[in-house]
Design a protein around this motif. Structure first.
Motif, PDB file in Angstrom:
ATOM      1  N   UNK A   1       0.840  -1.194   0.000  1.00  0.00           N
ATOM      2  CA  UNK A   1       0.000   0.000   0.000  1.00  0.00           C
ATOM      3  C   UNK A   1       0.882   1.253   0.000  1.00  0.00           C
ATOM      4  N   UNK A   2       0.259   2.412  -0.199  1.00  0.00           N
ATOM      5  CA  UNK A   2       0.988   3.674  -0.107  1.00  0.00           C
ATOM      6  C   UNK A   2       1.440   3.917   1.344  1.00  0.00           C
ATOM      7  N   UNK A   3       2.640   4.491   1.454  1.00  0.00           N
ATOM      8  CA  UNK A   3       3.083   4.951   2.771  1.00  0.00           C
ATOM      9  C   UNK A   3       3.537   3.871   3.734  1.00  0.00           C
ATOM     10  N   UNK A   4       3.741   2.656   3.247  1.00  0.00           N
ATOM     11  CA  UNK A   4       4.190   1.606   4.161  1.00  0.00           C
ATOM     12  C   UNK A   4       5.700   1.631   4.346  1.00  0.00           C
TER      13      UNK A   4
ATOM     14  N   UNK B   1      -3.619   0.724  -3.553  1.00  0.00           N
ATOM     15  CA  UNK B   1      -4.670   0.135  -2.735  1.00  0.00           C
ATOM     16  C   UNK B   1      -4.997  -1.241  -3.273  1.00  0.00           C
ATOM     17  N   UNK B   2      -5.159  -2.190  -2.374  1.00  0.00           N
ATOM     18  CA  UNK B   2      -5.426  -3.559  -2.821  1.00  0.00           C
ATOM     19  C   UNK B   2      -6.767  -3.697  -3.527  1.00  0.00           C
TER      20      UNK B   2
ATOM     21  N   UNK C   1      -5.591  -7.083   3.335  1.00  0.00           N
ATOM     22  CA  UNK C   1      -4.561  -6.530   2.448  1.00  0.00           C
ATOM     23  C   UNK C   1      -3.641  -7.654   1.989  1.00  0.00           C
TER      24      UNK C   1
ATOM     25  N   UNK D   1       4.082   8.509  -7.545  1.00  0.00           N
ATOM     26  CA  UNK D   1       4.301   9.484  -6.485  1.00  0.00           C
ATOM     27  C   UNK D   1       5.343  10.509  -6.935  1.00  0.00           C
TER      28      UNK D   1
ATOM     29  N   UNK E   1       8.332   0.028  10.339  1.00  0.00           N
ATOM     30  CA  UNK E   1       7.956   0.985  11.405  1.00  0.00           C
ATOM     31  C   UNK E   1       7.820   0.333  12.773  1.00  0.00           C
TER      32      UNK E   1
ATOM     33  N   UNK F   1       1.891  -0.874  11.989  1.00  0.00           N
ATOM     34  CA  UNK F   1       0.814  -0.207  12.708  1.00  0.00           C
ATOM     35  C   UNK F   1      -0.560  -0.481  12.096  1.00  0.00           C
ATOM     36  N   UNK F   2      -0.585  -1.313  11.053  1.00  0.00           N
ATOM     37  CA  UNK F   2      -1.845  -1.615  10.375  1.00  0.00           C
ATOM     38  C   UNK F   2      -2.839  -2.271  11.324  1.00  0.00           C
ATOM     39  N   UNK F   3      -4.087  -1.925  11.151  1.00  0.00           N
ATOM     40  CA  UNK F   3      -5.137  -2.479  12.007  1.00  0.00           C
ATOM     41  C   UNK F   3      -5.681  -3.795  11.487  1.00  0.00           C
TER      42      UNK F   3
ATOM     43  N   UNK G   1       8.203   2.342  16.275  1.00  0.00           N
ATOM     44  CA  UNK G   1       7.169   3.071  17.002  1.00  0.00           C
ATOM     45  C   UNK G   1       6.761   2.203  18.187  1.00  0.00           C
TER      46      UNK G   1
END
Lengths: 443, 290
Positions: free
Chosen positions: A108-111, A194-195, A231, A141, A248, A223-225, A251
């Motif tokens: 995905x974007x921003x991973x 996006x998937x 996904x 991007x 990440x 941090x994915x929920x 964090x």
């Protein structure tokens, strides 16, 4: 990483531990807490259900309520199950028989795909001694190509890029070029998508078809929920991937996505990314993460890092000096140096066991910048002052404060901290225990 | 989202038959939408007791009640407007962890203001990430908006300082500040943000009119930690929820409002510059439960 789960389990086990024997009611309470903790940790609901079922069965089978060591047993059961879900062995990167090995990164974007591409390249280059090249196939991007170029050039990795906008052709030509050039590995950075974006998912499938990579890695934000599972499943259906790179983890994320994903798609987590630096990247060890979830800390990794960086001779001497209560500021500087070699303070701290109810450790703010004034103060001491801190009087303090650009208060604070550390180290090494016997038990 | 709606309708039919499991399953569905488990429990037990007390057994009434509860929790329309100041420039500061979409949100916000014929200036205070400034520059060029930039790795506070001076000289209405993504656990970088805020205060005699936390709707429970830490450091004024065109439901915003009093002010939902909108709690709840 995974601090939250650790904290929850610790609280829970602390309660059980103090009770000795478990009642069936305790056990129910324990399961409820485990369920909530796992949900709060973003472990997928369905995985939580399944995990709890397994743990319950085992707990009944092992007659936990009759056990005199229920704490250890519950820990073991939960630990085993989490490890089982995460996969039980450390994954490796499979290299193609005939180079180059082509790796494609999707997500995905921003991973953090672009950073992961460069970190993986750096890892393979340094740890495996391979020549690695990368292909910039994110044509969407703005400035994505610039980012990849900047980061890759900094570590001496060659980048293939074009001004054209067709990622399929770019990938093809990039791989061709590096094949001719004799690279061992080629990593393709693709655009985030996006998937559920059908045209974009078709595009990634065509890239895969055209370059036929040996490995496809899904880059997943730790941090994915709850959606992590969907996904992973959708990407897997479109471009069957071979492994996951979890990003990440520096964090305070509870990181439950890691637990869910392997369980649902049966694809191993291969690497974890743990910081802003290019070297903050490591192989994923499921067993270590599981013990970390249980609040036992990632001691194995810490020991490994320590072995790599600490001089055994020096360590022995240091220990002797603690024993003799001879510790001075020269040792202090030495320790700071070797600690720094092991990674940032924050990373080192995150690997330590949480030491039960130690609030002090929980609230501590560890940041490498805090060391700077400390080093400046020690740097402004004379040799004699470093060796015999007790001779530092008022006028010496003033001079040291001036020299280090700090204040007398800061110098005082450091001296106080130093004497506390000295005391603490003696306690840790168990040498002060007799001193307050029998009272230490009453604390 | 569709799946959730279908499921909730199914549950509501089951409630009619007074099935106890229904509540558990409803809770499960909320949790699968990333609503915090305790928060979901709270809302459900709230609805539950009212349903029993008032002997509600009409699915429509249960549905309305559930909607009301969530909508009430999320507040009303009025609160979610963006603040503006009498004294130019109005300053918006965008903060958040890495990869949530701060830069594209900023571009979308700039585009939105530009359409209202406002004079906008962009401050490229992400001096850290490779090519971050280039990314923003590409947007600025596309929009024909001025941007203040410094060298890579320079002090972001200085970028903000210069941008405010320039805003004043050029009669700018809105100054939008893009900052580097940072993990909330990084003490240093959080201090840097505080400094940016101090620079704004010193130069304009007011704090930024909006300090917005950008949150990726894919994020799970960690969003609470993010918001708590950023809020403690910066006194956030609200949240921008990004990537809502995906399948994630962003249920975590219920906790951001409930626990921290942070309203979602804007949402973004696609790759295009127009893909930004004010957050409407009533519509959100309608979407969630209908």
């Amino acid at each position: 990483m995974f601090d939250f789960l650790s904290a929850k389990f610790e609280d829970l086990f602390y309660k059980i531990k103090n009770k000795g024997k478990l009642s069936p009611k305790d056990l129910d309470q324990a399961f409820r807490e485990i369920k909530l903790a796992l949900l709060e940790a973003d472990v997928n609901f369905k995985v939580v259900k399944d995990l709890l079922e397994k743990i319950k069965q085992k707990a009944v089978g092992d007659r936990i309520t009759e056990s005199l060591t229920p704490y250890q047993q519950v820990v073991k059961i939960v630990n085993d199950e989490i490890t089982r879900i995460l996969g039980s062995s450390t994954a490796k990167v499979n290299l193609a028989a005939k180079p180059p090995t082509v790796i494609m990164m999707v997500g995905l974007q921003g991973t953090g795909k672009t950073s992961a591409v460069v970190k993986l390249a750096n890892y393979l280059k340094n740890e495996k001694n391979k020549t690695v090249s990368v292909v910039a196939a994110d044509t969407y991007r703005p400035a994505a190509v610039d980012q990849l170029k900047d980061m890759s050039e900094a570590i001496g990795v060659q980048v293939y890029w074009e001004k054209t906008k067709d990622p399929v052709q770019i990938s093809k030509r990039g791989v061709q070029k590096f094949r001719k050039q004799g690279s061992d590995l080629v990593i393709i950075d693709t655009a985030g998508r996006l998937h559920i974006d059908k045209p974009m998912m078709q595009e990634i499938a065509s890239i895969k078809k055209s370059v036929n990579p040996h490995q496809v890695f899904l880059v997943l934000d730790a941090m994915t929920g709850q959606e992590a599972v969907n996904i992973a499943q959708t990407f897997n259906a479109q471009v069957e991937f071979d492994g996951i790179i979890l990003t990440k983890l520096d964090s305070d994320t509870r990181g439950g996505a890691a637990l869910s994903v392997y369980y649902v798609v049966r694809k191993p987590i291969k690497f974890i990314s743990t910081g802003e630096k290019i070297s903050d990247f490591a192989l994923f060890h499921p067993d270590r993460i599981a013990s970390r979830i249980l609040g036992m800390g990632d001691l194995l990794t810490l020991v490994e890092n320590a072995e790599k960086t600490i001089d055994e001779e020096k360590a022995k001497k240091f220990e002797q000096r603690i024993r003799k209560n001879e510790l001075n500021f020269e040792d202090f500087v030495e320790q700071i140096k070797s600690l720094k070699k092991m990674g940032s303070l924050q990373q080192v701290f995150s690997m330590l066991p949480k030491a039960g109810k130690n609030k002090m450790l929980k609230d501590i703010n560890v940041d490498d910048s805090q060391l700077k004034p400390v080093e400046a103060i020690i740097g402004s001491m004379t040799k004699e002052e470093r060796r015999k801190p007790h001779i530092i009087n008022g006028s010496r303090k003033k001079r040291i404060a001036r020299g280090s650009g700090t204040s007398v208060a800061a110098v005082n604070k450091l001296l106080k901290q130093f004497s506390n550390t000295k005391k603490m180290l003696r306690q840790f090494s168990g040498m002060d225990q007799e001193a307050d016997f029998p009272f230490h038990k009453m604390k | 989202m569709q799946k959730l709606i279908k499921n909730i309708n199914y549950f509501i039919r089951k409630i009619k038959n007074n099935d106890q499991d229904v509540w558990d399953e409803l809770e499960e569905q909320m949790i699968l939408s990333d609503v915090n488990a305790s928060c979901a429990q709270k809302i459900i037990s709230d609805v539950q007791s009212e349903v029993y007390a008032r002997k509600i057994n009409e699915p429509e009434a249960v549905k309305t009640l559930l909607k009301q509860k969530i909508a009430a929790l999320l507040g009303n329309h009025q609160r979610h407007r963006l603040n503006t100041s009498e004294k130019k420039p109005t300053v918006y500061l965008l903060v958040g962890v890495n990869g949530v979409g701060k830069t594209s949100t900023l571009a979308k916000l700039a585009h939105m203001l530009q359409k209202k014929e406002k004079r906008v200036l962009i401050a490229a205070a992400d001096t850290y990430r490779a090519a971050a400034v280039e990314q923003l520059q590409a947007y600025a060029q596309r929009l024909g908006i001025d941007m203040v930039r410094h060298q890579r790795n320079s002090d972001p506070g200085a970028v903000v300082f210069d941008s405010i001076e320039k805003s004043m000289a050029k009669d700018i209405d809105f100054l939008l500040v893009d900052t580097a993504g940072r993990m909330q656990t990084s003490y240093n970088l959080m201090e840097e943000l505080k400094k940016i805020k101090r620079v704004v205060l010193k130069k304009t005699n007011k704090v930024p009119d909006e300090t917005l936390l950008v949150v990726d709707s894919t994020t799970g429970q960690n969003a609470i930690f993010q918001a708590t830490t950023f809020h403690k450091a910066l006194d956030l004024t609200g949240v921008v929820l990004t990537k809502t065109d995906g399948t994630s439901k962003g249920g975590i915003i219920l906790s951001l409002q409930d626990e921290l009093g942070l309203p979602v002010k804007m949402v973004t939902y696609g790759e295009k510059l127009e893909h930004i909108a004010y957050f409407d709690p009533v519509k959100y709840v309608d979407m969630l439960i209908n």
